[in-house]
Design a protein around this motif. Structure first.
Motif, PDB file in Angstrom:
ATOM      1  N   CYS A   1       0.829  -1.215   0.000  1.00  0.00           N
ATOM      2  CA  CYS A   1       0.000   0.000   0.000  1.00  0.00           C
ATOM      3  C   CYS A   1       0.858   1.258   0.000  1.00  0.00           C
ATOM      4  O   CYS A   1       0.515   2.242  -0.653  1.00  0.00           O
ATOM      5  CB  CYS A   1      -0.931   0.009   1.213  1.00  0.00           C
ATOM      6  SG  CYS A   1      -2.262  -1.185   1.103  1.00  0.00           S
TER       7      CYS A   1
ATOM      8  N   GLU B   1       0.598   4.160  -2.887  1.00  0.00           N
ATOM      9  CA  GLU B   1       0.222   5.530  -2.550  1.00  0.00           C
ATOM     10  C   GLU B   1       1.360   6.533  -2.763  1.00  0.00           C
ATOM     11  O   GLU B   1       1.180   7.727  -2.539  1.00  0.00           O
ATOM     12  CB  GLU B   1      -0.266   5.579  -1.104  1.00  0.00           C
ATOM     13  CG  GLU B   1      -1.560   4.796  -0.928  1.00  0.00           C
ATOM     14  CD  GLU B   1      -1.943   4.575   0.524  1.00  0.00           C
ATOM     15  OE1 GLU B   1      -1.156   4.920   1.420  1.00  0.00           O
ATOM     16  OE2 GLU B   1      -3.028   4.026   0.736  1.00  0.00           O
TER      17      GLU B   1
ATOM     18  N   ARG C   1      -4.517   6.348  -6.370  1.00  0.00           N
ATOM     19  CA  ARG C   1      -4.828   4.956  -6.069  1.00  0.00           C
ATOM     20  C   ARG C   1      -5.707   4.435  -7.178  1.00  0.00           C
ATOM     21  O   ARG C   1      -6.757   4.991  -7.462  1.00  0.00           O
ATOM     22  CB  ARG C   1      -5.549   4.868  -4.726  1.00  0.00           C
ATOM     23  CG  ARG C   1      -5.683   3.477  -4.162  1.00  0.00           C
ATOM     24  CD  ARG C   1      -4.296   2.884  -3.819  1.00  0.00           C
ATOM     25  NE  ARG C   1      -4.419   1.622  -3.181  1.00  0.00           N
ATOM     26  CZ  ARG C   1      -4.457   1.454  -1.865  1.00  0.00           C
ATOM     27  NH1 ARG C   1      -4.380   2.466  -1.044  1.00  0.00           N
ATOM     28  NH2 ARG C   1      -4.569   0.238  -1.375  1.00  0.00           N
TER      29      ARG C   1
ATOM     30  N   GLU D   1      -4.499  -1.467  -8.431  1.00  0.00           N
ATOM     31  CA  GLU D   1      -3.620  -1.617  -7.276  1.00  0.00           C
ATOM     32  C   GLU D   1      -4.369  -2.278  -6.123  1.00  0.00           C
ATOM     33  O   GLU D   1      -3.816  -3.135  -5.432  1.00  0.00           O
ATOM     34  CB  GLU D   1      -3.055  -0.252  -6.870  1.00  0.00           C
ATOM     35  CG  GLU D   1      -2.103   0.304  -7.909  1.00  0.00           C
ATOM     36  CD  GLU D   1      -1.754   1.762  -7.717  1.00  0.00           C
ATOM     37  OE1 GLU D   1      -0.667   2.159  -8.170  1.00  0.00           O
ATOM     38  OE2 GLU D   1      -2.564   2.520  -7.128  1.00  0.00           O
ATOM     39  N   ASP D   2      -5.618  -1.894  -5.923  1.00  0.00           N
ATOM     40  CA  ASP D   2      -6.430  -2.559  -4.904  1.00  0.00           C
ATOM     41  C   ASP D   2      -6.627  -4.030  -5.244  1.00  0.00           C
ATOM     42  O   ASP D   2      -6.577  -4.890  -4.362  1.00  0.00           O
ATOM     43  CB  ASP D   2      -7.788  -1.870  -4.755  1.00  0.00           C
ATOM     44  CG  ASP D   2      -7.756  -0.738  -3.743  1.00  0.00           C
ATOM     45  OD1 ASP D   2      -6.665  -0.392  -3.253  1.00  0.00           O
ATOM     46  OD2 ASP D   2      -8.831  -0.205  -3.434  1.00  0.00           O
TER      47      ASP D   2
ATOM     48  N   ILE E   1      -3.531  -5.848  -4.255  1.00  0.00           N
ATOM     49  CA  ILE E   1      -3.421  -6.018  -2.802  1.00  0.00           C
ATOM     50  C   ILE E   1      -4.368  -7.123  -2.334  1.00  0.00           C
ATOM     51  O   ILE E   1      -4.002  -7.945  -1.492  1.00  0.00           O
ATOM     52  CB  ILE E   1      -3.679  -4.680  -2.081  1.00  0.00           C
ATOM     53  CG1 ILE E   1      -2.525  -3.716  -2.402  1.00  0.00           C
ATOM     54  CG2 ILE E   1      -3.818  -4.879  -0.577  1.00  0.00           C
ATOM     55  CD1 ILE E   1      -2.790  -2.276  -2.050  1.00  0.00           C
TER      56      ILE E   1
ATOM     57  N   LEU F   1      -6.959  -0.936   4.178  1.00  0.00           N
ATOM     58  CA  LEU F   1      -5.897  -0.953   3.171  1.00  0.00           C
ATOM     59  C   LEU F   1      -6.408  -0.837   1.739  1.00  0.00           C
ATOM     60  O   LEU F   1      -5.651  -0.470   0.847  1.00  0.00           O
ATOM     61  CB  LEU F   1      -5.062  -2.231   3.296  1.00  0.00           C
ATOM     62  CG  LEU F   1      -4.332  -2.430   4.624  1.00  0.00           C
ATOM     63  CD1 LEU F   1      -3.560  -3.751   4.600  1.00  0.00           C
ATOM     64  CD2 LEU F   1      -3.392  -1.274   4.922  1.00  0.00           C
ATOM     65  N   VAL F   2      -7.663  -1.184   1.516  1.00  0.00           N
ATOM     66  CA  VAL F   2      -8.221  -1.143   0.166  1.00  0.00           C
ATOM     67  C   VAL F   2      -9.497  -0.320   0.169  1.00  0.00           C
ATOM     68  O   VAL F   2     -10.122  -0.105   1.190  1.00  0.00           O
ATOM     69  CB  VAL F   2      -8.500  -2.554  -0.397  1.00  0.00           C
ATOM     70  CG1 VAL F   2      -7.208  -3.312  -0.618  1.00  0.00           C
ATOM     71  CG2 VAL F   2      -9.442  -3.327   0.484  1.00  0.00           C
TER      72      VAL F   2
END
Length: 142
Positions: A78, A82, A87, A91-92, A95, A112-113
């Motif tokens: 994360c 960032e 974001r 990327e989420d 993760i 975190l997401v």
């Protein structure tokens, strides 16, 4: 060290391109964690090939680590995501996939997401699609 660097480079490429700020963040984190191994860190960054990267296979190196250590990997990912103050959903997605590859429970992703539900999107769309709110009584139309 190399598996960690590769996981962090993976998140840096998750949106399809390598942002210089994300690359700098990977370098900074890895040097902080690896200490004097600057040459090795740079070699890992330079040799990373996103089209050949297998996140699940790389994450397997950490599966036996304690839950807290594996969650720290998500936090590091994360941090890289960032680094450029943007974001992306990709990327989420990375993760989330990393958490799954690390055998972490869904609770490890809390904070975190970005969680966006279809219901929230539909509600927002319904409000926007109805047009602007009516003018208050006595207001003039322009």
């Amino acid at each position: 060290m190399f598996p960690l660097c590769e996981l962090l480079m993976g998140i840096a490429y998750a949106d399809g391109e390598l942002d210089e700020q994300e690359k700098t963040e990977v370098r900074s984190l890895m040097i902080e964690l690896a200490g004097e191994a600057r040459v090795e860190v740079e070699a890992c960054i330079q040799s990373f090939e996103p089209e050949k990267f297998d996140m699940v296979a790389t994450a397997a190196a950490f599966k036996k680590d304690p839950d807290e250590d594996r969650r720290k990997l998500l936090v590091l990912a994360c941090t890289v995501a960032e680094a450029n103050d943007e974001r992306h959903f990709a990327e989420d997605d990375y993760i989330r996939a990393l958490a799954e590859a690390l055998d972490l429970p869904p609770s490890a992703l809390e904070g975190l997401v970005i969680d966006v539900s279809i219901e929230d999107l539909q509600e927002s769309f319904d409000v926007v699609s109805k047009g602007p709110p009516p003018l208050p009584p006595g207001a003039r139309k322009s």
